[in-house]
Design an enzyme around this catalytic site. Structure first.
Site: not given
Ligand code: NAD
Ligand code: DAU
Length: 351
Positions: A132-134, A157, A160-161, A186-187, A196, A221, A256, A288
């Protein structure tokens, strides 16, 4: 089958898009999806391909060392695309240890298992770690994260990444494990769990519930459509240079509050509501802890070296996303039943 690719976290949001793409695009690959099916893992995401002849699912926890070794011995993967992780920042604030177990110990277990399986026979082998970019921390008003930006994670989070990224690089330098890493912004898109921001807001707007915005909504974001991330993962897996890192982003920054106002407009239109009706649900709540101010990714390396670019403009992607959630009511209802209600009240009721 030409080769076996183990995809971890394939039942989650991004992982399910990657599994679907790989199963359909590479009929000669055996795609093995390893997922613990935590609250975020959902096999309904993979209904269209669950009976494909080149697809297999294994329920397992990547933190379970013995089980992971058994799976590697049985399936003998040539490539690993590692997405499994605890992924929600707010949950990491209330339960950091779960993130260390899944994201750090889980990753090290996979690295060890790959090293033991492959030994010195490394031709055609690849361990691809999705990050992640975080990990780069928080930006001010200007500038972008590049692949050379120093790590500065600030939440459990992201710490840990970052830790798992360091482990992957350590296995490359110390043991010559053939690795590649990408760090994405962010996806958004179909199948994202409604903890999310975007799917949470879609669900709340649908039910005319408050939309909780942390602080003043000024955090920024960079949003990328999930299928564009999956396409980048396919490209990097096949063509990325070993030992390298690639940043992936949408060049699409939103505060946001502006993002949610835009989403409200799209929802008003889709639900046949009066213009401005959904925006009345916007509610500012307690910020947060340690909330990163701004993320912005420079994807030039990926675009120049591997020719990737995002296919969708945000205006189009957000409409597609809203349509998907409104047309997949059963999916949404299934994931917001049970534990989700407890999570939601713990997270939001006293904010
Ligand atoms: P998600 O939470 O939707 O999915 C995570 C998946 O991992 C789930 O299917 C869960 O069951 C599985 N999982 C969790 N812990 C596990 C374990 N101990 N063993 C086996 N499986 C396990 O997450 P996501 O948003 O799809 O993200 C996927 C990856 O991409 C992550 O590594 C995240 O850090 C990275 N990422 C996410 C985003 C984002 O915006 N969502 C952006 C950049 C990177
Ligand atoms: O940047 C990549 C990351 O994007 C991924 O690595 C993470 O897995 C993914 O969860 C995401 O992290 P963010 O913390 O940016 O995403 P989230 O959707 O939780 O929040 C997006 C922004 O919105 C953040 O600034 C916090 C804010 N927020 C979030 C929630 C859930 C709110 O204002 N209200 C909310 O209820």
């Amino acid at each position: 089958m030409e080769k076996t690719i183990l995809i971890t976290g394939g039942a989650g949001f991004i992982g399910s898009h990657v599994v679907r793409l790989m199963v359909n695009k590479y009929p000669d690959y055996r795609i093995v999806n390893l997922d613990a099916l935590t609250y975020a893992g959902n096999l309904e995401n993979l209904k269209e391909i669950e009976n494909a002849p080149n697809y297999a699912f294994i329920k397992a926890d990547i933190a379970d060392e013995k089980k992971i070794r058994e799976i590697f011995a049985e399936y003998k993967p040539d490539g690993i695309i590692h997405l499994a992780a605890e992924s929600h920042v707010d949950r990491s604030i209330s339960d950091p240890l779960a993130f260390v177990k899944a994201n750090v110990i889980g990753t090290v277990n996979l690295l060890n298992a790959a090293r033991d399986l492959w030994g010195n026979n490394l031709s055609g082998k690849r361990f691809y770690h999705i990050s992640t970019d975080e990990v780069y921390g928080s930006l001010g008003a200007t500038g972008f994260f590049t692949e050379d930006t120093a790590y500065d994670p600030r939440s459990p989070y992201s710490a840990s990444k970052a830790s798992s990224d360091h482990m992957v690089r350590a296995w490359y330098h110390t043991y010559n494990l053939p690795v590649v890493i990408s760090n994405c912004s962010n996806n958004y898109g179909p199948n994202q769990f409604p903890e999310k921001l975007i799917p949470l807001a879609i669900n709340n707007i649908k039910h005319k519930r408050d939309i909780p915005i942390y602080g003043k909504g000024e955090n920024v974001r960079d949003w990328l459509y999930v299928e564009d991330h999956a396409a980048a993962i396919d490209l990097i897996f096949h063509e990325g240079q070993l030992g390298e890192t690639y940043n992936i982003g949408g060049n699409n920054e939103w505060t946001n509050i502006d993002l949610i106002r835009k989403l409200c407009e799209v929802m008003d239109e889709a639900l046949g509501r009066e213009k401005g009706e959904s925006a009345e649900l916007i509610t500012f709540v307690k910020d947060r802890a340690g909330h990163d101010k701004r993320y912005a990714i420079d994807s030039e390396k990926l675009m120049k070296e591997l020719g990737w670019k995002p296919s969708l403009q945000f205006e189009e992607g957000i409409v597609k996303t809203v349509e998907w959630y409104l047309n997949n009511e059963e999916w949404l209802n299934n994931v917001i039943s049970g534990d989700y209600t407890d999570y939601y009240s713990t997270q939001y009721d006293n904010r």
